[in-house]
Design an enzyme around this catalytic site. Structure first.
Site, PDB file in Angstrom:
ATOM      1  N   GLY A  22     -44.305  52.027 -31.147  1.00  0.00           N
ATOM      2  CA  GLY A  22     -44.173  53.407 -30.684  1.00  0.00           C
ATOM      3  C   GLY A  22     -42.998  53.553 -29.748  1.00  0.00           C
ATOM      4  N   LYS A  52     -41.608  38.285 -36.008  1.00  0.00           N
ATOM      5  CA  LYS A  52     -42.073  38.109 -34.633  1.00  0.00           C
ATOM      6  C   LYS A  52     -42.598  36.699 -34.412  1.00  0.00           C
ATOM      7  CE  LYS A  52     -43.262  43.012 -34.392  1.00  0.00           C
ATOM      8  NZ  LYS A  52     -44.357  44.015 -34.462  1.00  0.00           N
ATOM      9  N   GLU A  96     -45.155  53.444 -42.199  1.00  0.00           N
ATOM     10  CA  GLU A  96     -43.963  54.074 -42.752  1.00  0.00           C
ATOM     11  C   GLU A  96     -44.250  54.557 -44.178  1.00  0.00           C
ATOM     12  OE1 GLU A  96     -41.241  54.512 -41.095  1.00  0.00           O
ATOM     13  OE2 GLU A  96     -41.596  53.234 -39.351  1.00  0.00           O
ATOM     14  N   GLU A 140     -37.312  41.472 -25.021  1.00  0.00           N
ATOM     15  CA  GLU A 140     -38.755  41.651 -24.845  1.00  0.00           C
ATOM     16  C   GLU A 140     -39.336  42.620 -25.863  1.00  0.00           C
ATOM     17  OE1 GLU A 140     -42.116  40.735 -23.904  1.00  0.00           O
ATOM     18  OE2 GLU A 140     -40.939  40.167 -22.149  1.00  0.00           O
ATOM     19  N   ARG A 198     -25.564  57.651 -36.179  1.00  0.00           N
ATOM     20  CA  ARG A 198     -25.029  57.864 -37.527  1.00  0.00           C
ATOM     21  C   ARG A 198     -24.868  59.343 -37.831  1.00  0.00           C
ATOM     22  NH1 ARG A 198     -28.813  54.607 -41.523  1.00  0.00           N
ATOM     23  NH2 ARG A 198     -30.363  55.498 -40.099  1.00  0.00           N
ATOM     24  N   ARG A 199     -25.775  60.175 -37.298  1.00  0.00           N
ATOM     25  CA  ARG A 199     -25.746  61.620 -37.592  1.00  0.00           C
ATOM     26  C   ARG A 199     -25.489  62.399 -36.299  1.00  0.00           C
ATOM     27  NH1 ARG A 199     -30.076  59.593 -40.388  1.00  0.00           N
ATOM     28  NH2 ARG A 199     -31.561  60.404 -38.864  1.00  0.00           N
TER      29      ARG A 199
END
Length: 434
Positions: free
Chosen positions: A306, A207, A192, A131, A48-49
């Site tokens: 992560g 999930k 977040e 996965e 996007r940037r």
């Protein structure tokens, strides 16, 4: 024989996970070539940037037009790490329409529209691998889709969100309150700025929907998953759990009914015994406990989020899809032949831990016990004590039930709230893992 023409990959998204995927593809190019049987080449990166500096990525690969990248005619595999519903859904569909297999880490999209995406992949004879959508680096989706394909999975119970596990682990091990533990998780980058998706269970529910579909060979959507967050879990709850020899985890629990005619899927905080393998899962780690008819009990454990762990899962899928391309074959698609209904939460049979603030006078315990009996719920243990805050004429009453339908337990709690002798329902928590 090694194929010389490279398999070309379009990377859709280049955030924390995407940039790590690009780095590994570059630094491990020779190893990937040897494992796949052909060179694999990063042919374009949609972002996007475009002005953002992306170390290690050739600026000539950067584009803001993901659709044009997919339509240019030479792409073999697309890796989607954008997240969210749109534009990811449209881009994946576009990829299939142009003969491109897809590797995705998009749990939200798969939980909502997995059936349609699988159908599109099958229509075009292509792969859809994901996965990385569940439990980060932990090999879980492929073992359930392939290694256990000949077995019958009856139950899956696990910790599938690292942020909530970190928070609950800190509350348990240090005595911290919820907000204090959340602040630490945010400072360390586990949570977040807006942690709602994690702490309210939305991430885990997505999930859970994916895992339930794989485990039970039936279609389970996000809306089918019962969900409770963990923001109301308190230090008092942990103190009660310790007295029972338990700890508290946010669990995803997927079960096949005893008669095999339905399934349930739920996410909520629960007390589990310290002897259960999931009780020892600390920090931001994930773990999933699978119970299968022939294989017995299996546990999958590791980092669940992560950049590097998730990229590891993405690259594993990339290798598998590339090998399929070379063999002119596809891997396993959707398996939903059972078409089992998803039962409501009220049908789930479980135990409850209920903490009540009651009037400290004779007859209260008998009144409470009668209320449980009237709703068909058997009491396992009762503990009564004076209020720890010193409030006079009140006591704390803790009731742990035997297993009963969740609807009966919920009805009991509502009836208890209406009793004059019950000042308040301080805490309600399910007890699992026994």
């Amino acid at each position: 024989m090694m194929r010389t023409r490279p398999l070309k990959v379009a990377l859709l998204g280049c955030g924390v996970v995407g940039s790590e995927v690009a780095r590994i593809m570059t630094t491990h190019a020779d190893d990937l070539t040897a494992r796949i049987g052909a060179p694999v080449e990063l042919a374009g990166v949609a972002v996007r940037r475009p002005s953002k500096v992306r170390e290690g990525i050739d600026p000539a690969l950067i584009t803001t037009d993901a659709t044009a990248l997919l339509k240019r005619g030479d792409i073999d595999i697309a890796i989607e790490v954008i997240g969210g519903i749109e534009p990811a859904r449209t881009l994946i569909t576009t990829a299939f329409e142009h003969g491109i297999s897809v590797v995705s880490a998009n749990k939200a999209l798969l939980a909502q529209d997995g059936a349609a995406l699988h159908a599109a992949a099958e229509q075009h004879g292509l792969d859809l691998y994901y996965e990385a959508a569940v439990a980060g680096a932990i090999p879980l989706v492929r073992p359930m889709r392939e290694s256990l394909a000949g077995d019958k999975i009856n139950r899956v119970m696990g910790i599938v969100n690292g942020t909530t596990n970190f928070i609950l682990d800190k509350m348990d091990s240090t005595g911290a309150g919820y907000q204090e533990a959340l602040d630490e998780a945010t400072a360390l980058g586990y949570a977040e700025a807006d942690p709602t998706a994690d702490v309210e269970g939305y991430d885990a529910a997505a999930k859970a929907a994916i895992l339930a579909g794989i485990a039970f060979h039936t279609r389970v959507r996000l809306d089918d998953v019962y969900r409770e967050g963990m923001t109301e879990v308190s230090a008092t709850d942990f103190a009660s759990a310790k007295r029972m020899g338990c700890t508290i985890k946010l669990l995803a629990i997927l079960e096949r009914a005893a008669d095999g005619e339905s399934v349930t899927a739920r996410v909520h905080p629960a007390m589990i015994p310290l002897t259960h393998p999931l009780a020892s899962v600390r920090e931001a780690y994930n773990a999933v406990f699978v119970e299968a008819e022939a294989a017995g009990r299996l546990m999958f454990y590791g980092p669940g989020a992560g950049g590097s762990p998730t990229a590891s899962a993405v690259l594993g899928d990339l290798v598998a899809v590339c090998r399929n391309k070379l063999a002119a074959a596809t891997g396993p698609g959707e398996s939903a032949y059972t078409q089992l209904p998803v039962s409501p939460m009220g049908d789930v049979v479980t135990r409850y831990h209920i903490s009540l603030d009651v009037a400290d006078k004779p007859g209260v315990l008998a009144q409470v016990a009668t209320t449980f009996a009237e709703h068909g719920v058997s009491i396992d243990t009762v503990r009564q004590q004076g209020r720890p805050d010193g409030v006079g004429n009140e006591a704390s009453l803790v009731v742990v039930t035997h297993r009963a339908p969740d609807a009966a337990l919920s009805g009991t709690v509502e009836a208890l709230r209406k009793l004059d002798t019950v000042r308040g329902v301080a805490s309600i928590m399910r007890v699992e893992g026994e």
